[in-house]
Scaffold this motif. Structure first.
Motif, PDB file in Angstrom:
ATOM      1  N   THR A 129      35.951  29.512 -72.320  1.00  0.00           N
ATOM      2  CA  THR A 129      35.026  30.582 -71.930  1.00  0.00           C
ATOM      3  C   THR A 129      34.588  30.477 -70.478  1.00  0.00           C
ATOM      4  O   THR A 129      33.842  31.320 -70.002  1.00  0.00           O
ATOM      5  CB  THR A 129      33.766  30.544 -72.822  1.00  0.00           C
ATOM      6  N   TRP A 130      35.046  29.461 -69.787  1.00  0.00           N
ATOM      7  CA  TRP A 130      34.624  29.224 -68.396  1.00  0.00           C
ATOM      8  C   TRP A 130      35.879  28.891 -67.592  1.00  0.00           C
ATOM      9  O   TRP A 130      36.341  27.759 -67.578  1.00  0.00           O
ATOM     10  CB  TRP A 130      33.615  28.084 -68.372  1.00  0.00           C
ATOM     11  N   ILE A 131      36.450  29.890 -66.937  1.00  0.00           N
ATOM     12  CA  ILE A 131      37.741  29.707 -66.299  1.00  0.00           C
ATOM     13  C   ILE A 131      37.704  30.235 -64.865  1.00  0.00           C
ATOM     14  O   ILE A 131      36.862  31.048 -64.498  1.00  0.00           O
ATOM     15  CB  ILE A 131      38.858  30.442 -67.076  1.00  0.00           C
ATOM     16  N   GLY A 132      38.652  29.748 -64.069  1.00  0.00           N
ATOM     17  CA  GLY A 132      38.832  30.241 -62.716  1.00  0.00           C
ATOM     18  C   GLY A 132      39.976  31.241 -62.664  1.00  0.00           C
ATOM     19  O   GLY A 132      40.810  31.300 -63.571  1.00  0.00           O
ATOM     20  N   ALA A 133      40.012  32.031 -61.611  1.00  0.00           N
ATOM     21  CA  ALA A 133      41.049  33.050 -61.475  1.00  0.00           C
ATOM     22  C   ALA A 133      41.489  33.123 -60.017  1.00  0.00           C
ATOM     23  O   ALA A 133      40.661  33.122 -59.111  1.00  0.00           O
ATOM     24  CB  ALA A 133      40.543  34.414 -61.939  1.00  0.00           C
ATOM     25  N   SER A 444      28.765  25.700 -70.872  1.00  0.00           N
ATOM     26  CA  SER A 444      27.769  25.022 -71.702  1.00  0.00           C
ATOM     27  C   SER A 444      28.382  24.733 -73.054  1.00  0.00           C
ATOM     28  O   SER A 444      29.177  25.527 -73.565  1.00  0.00           O
ATOM     29  CB  SER A 444      26.513  25.886 -71.864  1.00  0.00           C
ATOM     30  N   LYS A 445      28.020  23.602 -73.627  1.00  0.00           N
ATOM     31  CA  LYS A 445      28.519  23.258 -74.945  1.00  0.00           C
ATOM     32  C   LYS A 445      27.941  24.210 -75.993  1.00  0.00           C
ATOM     33  O   LYS A 445      26.868  24.769 -75.818  1.00  0.00           O
ATOM     34  CB  LYS A 445      28.155  21.818 -75.291  1.00  0.00           C
ATOM     35  N   SER A 446      28.672  24.356 -77.068  1.00  0.00           N
ATOM     36  CA  SER A 446      28.260  25.280 -78.120  1.00  0.00           C
ATOM     37  C   SER A 446      26.909  24.870 -78.698  1.00  0.00           C
ATOM     38  O   SER A 446      26.594  23.680 -78.798  1.00  0.00           O
ATOM     39  CB  SER A 446      29.308  25.326 -79.232  1.00  0.00           C
ATOM     40  N   CYS A 447      26.138  25.877 -79.050  1.00  0.00           N
ATOM     41  CA  CYS A 447      24.847  25.634 -79.692  1.00  0.00           C
ATOM     42  C   CYS A 447      25.068  25.478 -81.192  1.00  0.00           C
ATOM     43  O   CYS A 447      25.656  26.358 -81.834  1.00  0.00           O
ATOM     44  CB  CYS A 447      23.881  26.786 -79.401  1.00  0.00           C
ATOM     45  N   ARG A 452      19.562  28.581 -80.723  1.00  0.00           N
ATOM     46  CA  ARG A 452      20.071  29.844 -80.203  1.00  0.00           C
ATOM     47  C   ARG A 452      20.339  29.705 -78.708  1.00  0.00           C
ATOM     48  O   ARG A 452      19.791  28.827 -78.037  1.00  0.00           O
ATOM     49  CB  ARG A 452      19.065  30.979 -80.444  1.00  0.00           C
ATOM     50  N   LYS A 453      21.220  30.567 -78.232  1.00  0.00           N
ATOM     51  CA  LYS A 453      21.574  30.522 -76.818  1.00  0.00           C
ATOM     52  C   LYS A 453      20.502  31.212 -75.976  1.00  0.00           C
ATOM     53  O   LYS A 453      20.094  32.327 -76.279  1.00  0.00           O
ATOM     54  CB  LYS A 453      22.931  31.194 -76.583  1.00  0.00           C
ATOM     55  N   THR A 454      20.096  30.533 -74.919  1.00  0.00           N
ATOM     56  CA  THR A 454      19.136  31.088 -73.973  1.00  0.00           C
ATOM     57  C   THR A 454      19.788  31.126 -72.600  1.00  0.00           C
ATOM     58  O   THR A 454      20.212  30.092 -72.082  1.00  0.00           O
ATOM     59  CB  THR A 454      17.856  30.234 -73.912  1.00  0.00           C
ATOM     60  N   ALA A 455      19.913  32.323 -72.054  1.00  0.00           N
ATOM     61  CA  ALA A 455      20.624  32.486 -70.791  1.00  0.00           C
ATOM     62  C   ALA A 455      19.882  31.779 -69.661  1.00  0.00           C
ATOM     63  O   ALA A 455      18.651  31.729 -69.624  1.00  0.00           O
ATOM     64  CB  ALA A 455      20.773  33.968 -70.468  1.00  0.00           C
ATOM     65  N   ARG A 456      20.678  31.231 -68.750  1.00  0.00           N
ATOM     66  CA  ARG A 456      20.114  30.621 -67.555  1.00  0.00           C
ATOM     67  C   ARG A 456      19.966  31.685 -66.479  1.00  0.00           C
ATOM     68  O   ARG A 456      20.891  32.464 -66.240  1.00  0.00           O
ATOM     69  CB  ARG A 456      21.021  29.499 -67.048  1.00  0.00           C
ATOM     70  N   LYS A 457      18.827  31.708 -65.874  1.00  0.00           N
ATOM     71  CA  LYS A 457      18.529  32.731 -64.887  1.00  0.00           C
ATOM     72  C   LYS A 457      19.505  32.641 -63.713  1.00  0.00           C
ATOM     73  O   LYS A 457      19.704  31.583 -63.135  1.00  0.00           O
ATOM     74  CB  LYS A 457      17.086  32.578 -64.399  1.00  0.00           C
ATOM     75  N   GLY A 458      20.104  33.787 -63.381  1.00  0.00           N
ATOM     76  CA  GLY A 458      20.982  33.871 -62.229  1.00  0.00           C
ATOM     77  C   GLY A 458      22.379  33.333 -62.466  1.00  0.00           C
ATOM     78  O   GLY A 458      23.163  33.226 -61.528  1.00  0.00           O
ATOM     79  N   GLN A 459      22.735  32.975 -63.722  1.00  0.00           N
ATOM     80  CA  GLN A 459      24.053  32.439 -64.016  1.00  0.00           C
ATOM     81  C   GLN A 459      24.746  33.322 -65.048  1.00  0.00           C
ATOM     82  O   GLN A 459      24.101  34.094 -65.757  1.00  0.00           O
ATOM     83  CB  GLN A 459      23.948  31.002 -64.531  1.00  0.00           C
ATOM     84  N   VAL A 461      26.729  34.672 -68.439  1.00  0.00           N
ATOM     85  CA  VAL A 461      26.282  34.538 -69.829  1.00  0.00           C
ATOM     86  C   VAL A 461      26.877  33.315 -70.513  1.00  0.00           C
ATOM     87  O   VAL A 461      26.346  32.855 -71.527  1.00  0.00           O
ATOM     88  CB  VAL A 461      26.644  35.813 -70.625  1.00  0.00           C
ATOM     89  N   CYS A 462      27.980  32.793 -69.979  1.00  0.00           N
ATOM     90  CA  CYS A 462      28.586  31.608 -70.591  1.00  0.00           C
ATOM     91  C   CYS A 462      27.808  30.339 -70.266  1.00  0.00           C
ATOM     92  O   CYS A 462      28.049  29.299 -70.871  1.00  0.00           O
ATOM     93  CB  CYS A 462      30.030  31.454 -70.118  1.00  0.00           C
ATOM     94  N   CYS A 463      26.911  30.415 -69.305  1.00  0.00           N
ATOM     95  CA  CYS A 463      26.074  29.273 -68.959  1.00  0.00           C
ATOM     96  C   CYS A 463      24.711  29.478 -69.606  1.00  0.00           C
ATOM     97  O   CYS A 463      23.990  30.415 -69.252  1.00  0.00           O
ATOM     98  CB  CYS A 463      25.943  29.137 -67.447  1.00  0.00           C
ATOM     99  N   PHE A 464      24.377  28.625 -70.534  1.00  0.00           N
ATOM    100  CA  PHE A 464      23.158  28.833 -71.314  1.00  0.00           C
ATOM    101  C   PHE A 464      22.607  27.494 -71.773  1.00  0.00           C
ATOM    102  O   PHE A 464      23.262  26.457 -71.660  1.00  0.00           O
ATOM    103  CB  PHE A 464      23.440  29.730 -72.524  1.00  0.00           C
ATOM    104  N   ASP A 465      21.394  27.542 -72.252  1.00  0.00           N
ATOM    105  CA  ASP A 465      20.763  26.385 -72.868  1.00  0.00           C
ATOM    106  C   ASP A 465      20.608  26.651 -74.362  1.00  0.00           C
ATOM    107  O   ASP A 465      20.549  27.802 -74.799  1.00  0.00           O
ATOM    108  CB  ASP A 465      19.388  26.113 -72.246  1.00  0.00           C
ATOM    109  N   CYS A 466      20.546  25.588 -75.107  1.00  0.00           N
ATOM    110  CA  CYS A 466      20.373  25.706 -76.555  1.00  0.00           C
ATOM    111  C   CYS A 466      18.901  25.467 -76.894  1.00  0.00           C
ATOM    112  O   CYS A 466      18.391  24.354 -76.706  1.00  0.00           O
ATOM    113  CB  CYS A 466      21.271  24.722 -77.292  1.00  0.00           C
TER     114      CYS A 466
END
Length: 785
Positions: A129-133, A444-447, A452-459, A461-466
Motif C-alpha cells: 500500500t506504500w509504493i514509489g513510482a 503503517s502496520k495494519s491495525c 481503528r485507523k486514525t489519519a496522520r495530519k498532512g500525510q 491515507v496509508c500513513c495512520f496511527d492505530c
C-alpha cells in the motif's frame, strides 16, 4: 513482418491472386523522423525521401507501426487526416484510444489502461500500500503512470514518491532520482518507462550500489535485455506485466534462413551479419564497410543455426503482435475484395474498386475485422481500436547456471469477471535479492481488531496511527476505519473486538453483602419474636402492664414486619417486588412509629395534667389509642394505594452509573408518592421524638420516655445519614444502604425500647414491682390526679 507477408502471399484462402507489397522504415525512436516519413508517404514524395525513383503510382493502403507511443501519436495525427488506417504492435499509450484525435489508429497490443489495472492488481495482491513510482518523460510514461496512480488510489494504495525522467536528462537528475529511491521508506517501486530510460537509470543504480528494491515493471522493459551480469544482483526478483509471448509457427526457421545474399541492398542485414559473426562482409570488390575493415573477411558460409541470441529467440510478444497486425490488414483487404456488388457498405450499396480503392474504404473493413490466427487466438478490435487485454506476469530469476532469465509466473485476462482477471502462482515468484519472503511495503502496520485507523495530519491515507476503540465500541476486522458501537444491552470486551452482554448487577441473595443483610434481618426477626414470647410470658407483671402491653405486642409485630420488609429489597427486582418493597416499607414503618407515638402520648398527658380533676386521660384510653394507631396507619395505606393505582413502582435497567454494567433497580413510578410516604414517616418520627423529648424527665424509676427518646434519636439519625450515603453509593450499594438503614432503625427501636425491660424481667426481677416502677413521686402524682 516479412515472414507474415510472405506467408499471406503463399496462401490461397487469403487474398488469392493478390500479392502484398511493402516498404520498411526505421523511425529510430524519433517522432521527428517518423513524422517526416509519414508526410512523404501521404503526399507522394517518397521517391525524393528515398533518394531513388519508384516506378508506378504510390498507393499506401495502411501503416504497420510505430512501436513507441510518441512516434505513433505523431504519425496517427497526420495520416488520420487522410483516413489511412494504422495498426501499431507496441504503442500502448491510453491517449491513442481517443477516436476524436486518432480515428484511424488500431493496435494489437493492449492499452496501458488495462496494464495499469493489471499492475495495480499485482500490487494489491501482495498487500503493498506504500509504493514509489517512476516513469519516462514521454507520452507512454506520463499517460501510463497517470492511469496507474489513479487506479492505485481507488484501491487505497498510496504513492510515496513519483519521479519522471528521460534518458537524455543530465546525470545530476538521474542521480537525484536514485537518491529519492534510496531515501524512501518503501522498497517497492513501479517503473512505467521504456527500456532506454531504464538502462540509464540502472547504470546509476549500479554505480550507487542500491540494492533491496522490489521492481515492478511495465511491458516496455520487463522483458528487455537491460540486465547484464553485473546488474543481476539488484534486478533479481523484478516482476511485471509482459506482452503475451507466443511462438509463431515457422518463424524461427524463416529467420535462420536469412542470408545477406537474399537482401543485397539492405545495410541493416549487412550490419547484423557482421556484428553477429564478427567478420567483415564483402559482396563485391567495391563495397566494404570502413568500420569493419580490421575484422576478418566473412566467408559467406556462416549460418544462423549455430547462433543462440535474442534474434533466434522467437517466443516474443512483440513479434507476434507484428504478425497479427499484418494479418489484420490482409483480412481487411480480403473482406473488401470479396464484397458483392449491390451488397456493399458504401453509397448505393456499392463496393470498393479493388484496383483503385481509397484508404477510408479499407478503414471501414478494419473496424469490423475478426479472424483467428494459426495459434487459435481470435483477433478483433473494440470501438476504440483496442484488442482484448491479456498479459503474462513475468519474474526475473536466476537459473542453475546463475544467469538471469525471465520466467512466466501468471497471467492477466482483461475480459475475465471482476476479481478473477489476475491468475498468479505466488510460490513460483522469487523476490528482491532472491528470497522467498514477500517484501513489505506499508507506511503503517495494519491495525489489529480492537483499534481503528486514525489519519496522520498532512500525510497520505496509508500513513495512520492505530487508536484503540472507546469503551462500548469494537472493531472486529483488521484496518477498520471506524469502531462499531455495541447494542444497548452489550458492551465491549477487554480486547475491544467483540460485544459481550453487559454485566447485570443487583443486590443478590447469593453474594456476601446480601447474605450479611439477610442474616441481620433474620436476627432482628428472631430477637423480636423472642421478646414477644418473653413479654407474653410475663404479661401479668407490672412492668409489661405499665408499658401498655397491647401496644407493645403490636409494636413488636410491626418490628418483625420491618425486619422482614428489608428482605424484599434483596434479589432481582421485578415489577411485583418493587411494588411490595416500597409499600411494605411505608406501611410497616408508619405503623411502627404510630405505635411508639401513641405509647408516648398517655404518659405525657398523665404527667402534664395540672389539676387533680383533669379528665384528659379519659379521652385517650385504650379505644382511642387503637383508633389513633389505625387512623395514622390508614393515612399511609391510602397514600400507598393511590400510588399503586396511579403510578406504581416498576423495575428498570439503569445504565447511567456504569456504561458497562446494567443495574437492575426499582423506579418509584411517582416521585410525589414516594416522597409523600417518606415525608409522612418523617413527620410521625419528628412528632414522636418531640413528645418523647418532652417526657424524658418523668420520675426516675419510670424510664419509658427516655427509651423512646433515645430510640427516635437513633431512628432520625439513621435516616438523615441515609440520604447522603445513598447518593454516594450507586447501583446495588444504594439498595444495600437502604436495607442497612431499615435494619439499623428497626434495631434501634427494638433495642432501645425493649432491651431495658427485658433486662429487668430477666436479670433484676426484684425491680418488676408496682412500687418500684412508680416511685414515690409517681404515686403522689397519681393520687393527686
Amino acid at each position: 513482418m516479412l515472414y507474415a507477408i510472405e506467408e499471406i502471399n503463399k496462401r490461397e484462402t487469403v487474398l488469392p491472386n493478390i500479392t502484398l507489397g511493402y516498404r520498411l522504415y526505421d523511425d529510430c525512436a524519433s517522432a521527428k523522423i517518423a513524422t517526416k516519413v509519414a508526410l512523404a508517404l501521404v503526399n507522394g514524395q517518397e521517391e525524393a525521401y528515398m533518394g531513388r525513383v519508384c516506378n508506378g503510382p504510390l498507393n499506401v493502403a495502411g501503416i504497420v507501426g510505430c512501436d513507441g507511443s510518441s512516434e505513433s501519436i505523431a504519425v496517427a495525427r497526420i495520416i488520420g487526416l487522410f483516413k489511412i488506417p494504422m495498426v501499431s504492435y507496441f504503442s500502448t499509450c491510453i491517449c491513442l484510444s481517443n477516436r476524436n484525435e486518432y480515428p484511424t489508429f488500431h493496435r494489437t497490443i493492449p492499452s496501458d489502461y488495462h496494464q495499469s489495472k493489471a499492475l495495480v492488481q499485482l500490487v494489491k495482491r501482495f498487500g503493498w500500500t506504500w509504493i514509489g513510482a517512476i516513469n519516462s518523460n514521454n507520452d507512454y510514461g506520463r499517460s501510463g503512470i497517470k492511469a496507474f496512480i489513479e487506479a492505485a488510489v481507488s484501491f487505497g494504495i498510496c504513492i510515496a514518491f513519483s519521479e519522471s525522467f528521460s534518458r537524455t536528462d543530465p546525470v545530476e537528475k538521474i542521480t537525484k532520482i536514485v537518491q529519492v529511491i534510496k531515501a524512501s521508506t518503501t522498497k517497492v517501486v513501479v517503473a512505467f518507462a521504456s527500456s532506454g530510460e531504464m538502462r540509464v537509470l540502472f547504470d546509476e543504480i549500479f554505480r550507487q550500489n542500491l540494492t533491496g528494491i522490489q521492481w515492478i515493471g511495465s511491458e516496455a522493459w520487463i522483458t528487455a535485455d537491460i540486465a547484464p551480469d553485473k546488474r543481476s544482483s539488484f534486478l533479481t526478483g523484478a516482476i511485471g506485466t509482459a506482452v503475451r509471448a507466443v511462438d509463431v509457427p515457422g518463424l524461427r526457421d524463416f529467420l535462420l534462413r536469412v542470408h545477406p545474399s537474399m537482401f543485397p541492398g539492405d545495410n541493416l542485414v549487412r550490419e547484423f551479419w557482421e556484428t553477429t559473426f564478427g567478420c567483415s562482409l564483402i559482396l563485391d570488390n567495391t563495397t566494404r564497410r570502413v568500420r569493419s575493415s580490421h575484422l576478418p573477411q566473412c566467408t559467406g558460409n556462416e549460418t544462423l543455426y549455430e547462433i543462440q541470441n535474442a534474434y533466434t529467440e522467437t517466443l516474443d510478444g512483440s513479434s507476434y503482435n507484428v504478425y497479427k497486425a499484418v494479418y489484420t490488414f490482409a483480412q481487411a483487404l480480403h473482406n473488401m475484395l470479396t464484397c458483392e456488388n449491390g451488397k456493399g457498405p458504401f453509397i448505393n450499396n456499392t463496393c470498393a474498386y479493388v484496383l483503385d480503392f481509397q484508404p477510408w474504404q479499407l478503414l471501414h473493413y478494419m473496424k469490423s475485422v475478426h479472424f483467428t490466427t494459426k495459434t487459435g487466438e481470435e483477433v478483433h478490435f473494440d470501438i476504440n481500436g483496442n484488442p482484448v487485454a491479456g498479459y503474462d506476469v513475468v519474474n526475473w530469476q536466476k537459473n542453475t547456471n546463475g544467469d538471469i532469465e525471465v520466467k512466466m509466473v501468471g497471467h492477466y485476462n482483461g475480459s475475465a469477471p471482476p476479481g478473477k482477471e489476475l491468475m498468479l502462482n505466488p510460490k513460483e515468484v522469487i523476490w528482491s535479492g532472491g528470497g522467498q519472503e514477500i517484501p513489505h511495503a506499508v507506511c503503517s502496520k495494519s491495525c489489529s481488531p480492537g483499534t481503528r485507523k486514525t489519519a496522520r495530519k498532512g500525510q497520505p491515507v496509508c500513513c495512520f496511527d492505530c487508536t484503540p476503540c472507546a469503551d462500548g465500541e469494537i472493531s472486529n476486522t483488521t484496518d477498520s476505519i471506524d469502531c462499531i458501537k455495541c447494542p444497548f444491552l452489550y458492551w465491549s470486551n477487554d480486547r475491544k473486538d467483540q460485544c459481550i452482554p453487559k454485566k447485570i448487577e443487583y443486590l443478590a441473595f447469593t453474594e456476601i453483602l446480601g447474605i450479611v443483610l439477610v442474616t441481620l434481618a433474620l436476627i432482628g426477626v428472631c430477637m423480636a419474636i423472642n421478646i414477644t414470647v418473653l413479654f407474653f410470658r410475663y404479661r401479668e407483671t407490672p412492668l409489661v402492664k405499665a408499658n401498655n402491653s397491647e401496644l407493645s405486642f403490636l409494636l413488636l409485630l410491626t418490628l418483625i414486619c420491618c425486619f422482614s420488609c428489608a428482605v424484599t429489597f434483596i434479589g432481582e427486582p421485578t415489577d411485583w417486588s418493587c411494588m411490595l418493597r416500597h409499600t411494605a416499607f411505608g406501611v410497616s414503618f408508619a405503623l411502627c412509629i404510630s405505635c411508639v407515638l401513641v405509647k408516648t402520648i398517655p404518659v405525657l398527658m398523665a404527667f402534664k395534667a395540672t389539676h387533680p380533676s383533669s379528665n384528659r386521660m379519659k379521652w385517650f384510653g385504650q379505644k382511642q389509642q387503637r383508633l389513633s394507631v389505625f387512623l395514622l396507619t390508614v393515612v399511609q395505606g391510602l397514600i400507598c394505594a393511590l400510588w399503586l393505582i396511579i403510578a406504581p413502582p416498576f423495575s428498570v435497567r439503569n445504565t447511567n452509573y456504569y456504561r458497562e454494567i446494567i443495574i437492575l433497580e426499582c423506579n418509584e413510578g411517582s416521585s410525589a408518592a414516594f416522597y409523600s410516604i417518606s415525608g409522612y414517616i418523617a413527620l410521625l418520627s419528628c412528632v414522636c421524638f418531640v413528645l418523647a423529648f418532652l417526657a424524658r424527665k418523668l420520675p426516675d424509676n419510670f424510664n419509658e420516655a427516655k427509651c423512646i427518646t433515645f430510640s427516635m434519636l437513633i431512628f432520625c439519625a439513621v435516616w438523615i445519614t441515609f440520604i447522603p450515603a445513598s447518593l454516594s453509593s450507586p447501583g446495588k450499594y444504594t439498595v444495600a444502604v437502604e436495607v442497612f438503614a431499615i435494619l439499623a432503625s428497626s434495631f434501634g427501636l427494638l433495642l432501645c425500647i425493649f432491651v431495658p425491660k427485658c433486662y429487668i424481667i430477666m436479670i433484676t426481677p426484684e425491680k418488676n414491682t408496682r412500687k418500684n416502677l412508680m416511685g414515690k413521686v409517681f404515686e403522689k402524682r397519681l393520687k393527686e390526679l
